[in-house]
Design an enzyme around this catalytic site. Structure first.
Site, PDB file in Angstrom:
ATOM      1  N   LYS A   6       0.800  -1.221   0.000  1.00  0.00           N
ATOM      2  CA  LYS A   6       0.000   0.000   0.000  1.00  0.00           C
ATOM      3  C   LYS A   6       0.838   1.279   0.000  1.00  0.00           C
ATOM      4  CE  LYS A   6      -3.937  -2.161  -0.010  1.00  0.00           C
ATOM      5  NZ  LYS A   6      -4.806  -2.133  -1.200  1.00  0.00           N
TER       6      LYS A   6
ATOM      7  N   SER B  71      -2.371 -12.707   4.337  1.00  0.00           N
ATOM      8  CA  SER B  71      -2.821 -12.592   2.946  1.00  0.00           C
ATOM      9  C   SER B  71      -1.747 -13.075   1.983  1.00  0.00           C
ATOM     10  CB  SER B  71      -3.217 -11.151   2.617  1.00  0.00           C
ATOM     11  OG  SER B  71      -2.139 -10.264   2.805  1.00  0.00           O
TER      12      SER B  71
END
Length: 311
Positions: free
Chosen positions: A47, A269
């Protein structure tokens, strides 16, 4: 028109992007995967790319002022990244985050100088998104990155992450496998890869307990940062060949395996992406070149089930 404000980029922000692509050989499965090591970005996740891109675009368009506050709803990683970039550029950052997110994410945001407001995610990410819009409507100091629908999210991955993969793989990729939170990574990388090889397959990893792309109702799962009960607009723009369902149990087991067998200290994840990518590679054959993403570092999961034997 507001005056353009562009603050200098501190050296830490030059560390964002150009992450290595790591080959991982799984002897028992007789497959080698290629994993983009996004956990090596300076705040620890993929991110960072989004945060830098959106903030510098806002600067160029004159959307940020001296008293601006960057406001976003996030499961955590985007909040950490925005707080880091905000700190490096001198902007205040306020993050709305579900009260179910790991506490380490809150601490990291606050360590960068950001503030955190928790909410109960009765409608998944949609709850927090609505809250940010309400706050921004009442106070013009707030700037909303709108990560779930901002086209720059996918565009930046297309122009940078995707092209990095193409260069690192010498243009040969049979399949790309990634989970979706905002949908930016899978949409942007998919576009870049298909521009070079129209036959490349794009697979979306999603939690088996919240397999919305498979037509199932969202439910609780332990793969933070993906499938938050909300199908983001960016994901609807992705040309996905098929979803791959991964259970939370399988994701956690693989995440621990990546740490203990390969020295890759990554989050849940990432483990889920690898489980899905291995299945795809097994279907495509031993010579297939399957790329996936190691999204973030494991330290932000210490209070979760990933570290449950030690809590």
């Amino acid at each position: 028109m507001p005056s353009t404000l562009r603050r200098p980029r501190l050296p830490v922000l030059s560390l964002i992007g150009n992450t290595p692509l790591v080959p991982i050989h799984f002897r028992d499965e007789n497959r080698t995967l290629y994993a983009k090591a996004e956990f090596l970005n300076p705040s620890g996740s993929v991110k960072d790319r989004l945060a830098l891109c959106v903030i510098e675009d806002a600067e160029e368009r004159g959307l940020l002022r001296e008293n601006s506050v960057i406001l976003e709803c996030t499961s955590g990683n985007t909040g950490i990244s925005l707080a880091m970039v905000g700190a490096a550029k001198g902007y205040k950052v306020k993050i709305l985050m579900s009260d179910t997110a790991s506490v380490e994410r809150r601490y990291l945001i606050e360590q960068f100088g950001g503030t955190v407001q928790l909410f109960k995610a009765t409608a998944g990410y949609g709850t927090g998104i609505a809250m940010t819009r309400d706050l921004a409507a009442k106070d013009d100091r707030y700037f909303l990155p709108c990560q779930f629908e901002n086209l720059l999210n996918a565009q930046d991955h297309e122009e940078h992450t995707g092209r990095e993969i193409i260069s690192q793989m010498h243009g040969i990729v049979d399949a790309f496998v990634a989970g979706y939170g905002t949908g930016g990574t899978i949409t942007g990388c998919g576009r870049a890869l298909r521009a070079v090889n129209p036959s490349v397959k794009i697979y979306a990893m999603e939690p088996a307990e919240a397999a919305m792309l498979s037509g199932e109702m969202p439910c609780c799962h332990s793969i933070e940062g993906v499938a938050g009960g909300y199908v983001p607009p960016l994901l609807r723009m992705a040309h996905i060949d098929a979803p791959v369902k991964v259970t939370s149990t399988a994701a956690i087991a693989m995440t621990r395996r990546l740490s203990r067998e390969y020295g890759l200290l990554v989050g849940t994840s990432s483990g889920a992406n690898v489980v899905a990518a291995l299945r795809v590679a097994q279907d495509l054959g031993p010579e297939s070149r399957v790329v996936t993403v190691l999204c973030d570092r494991a330290e932000r999961y210490y209070s979760t089930k990933l570290f449950s034997p030690y809590n």
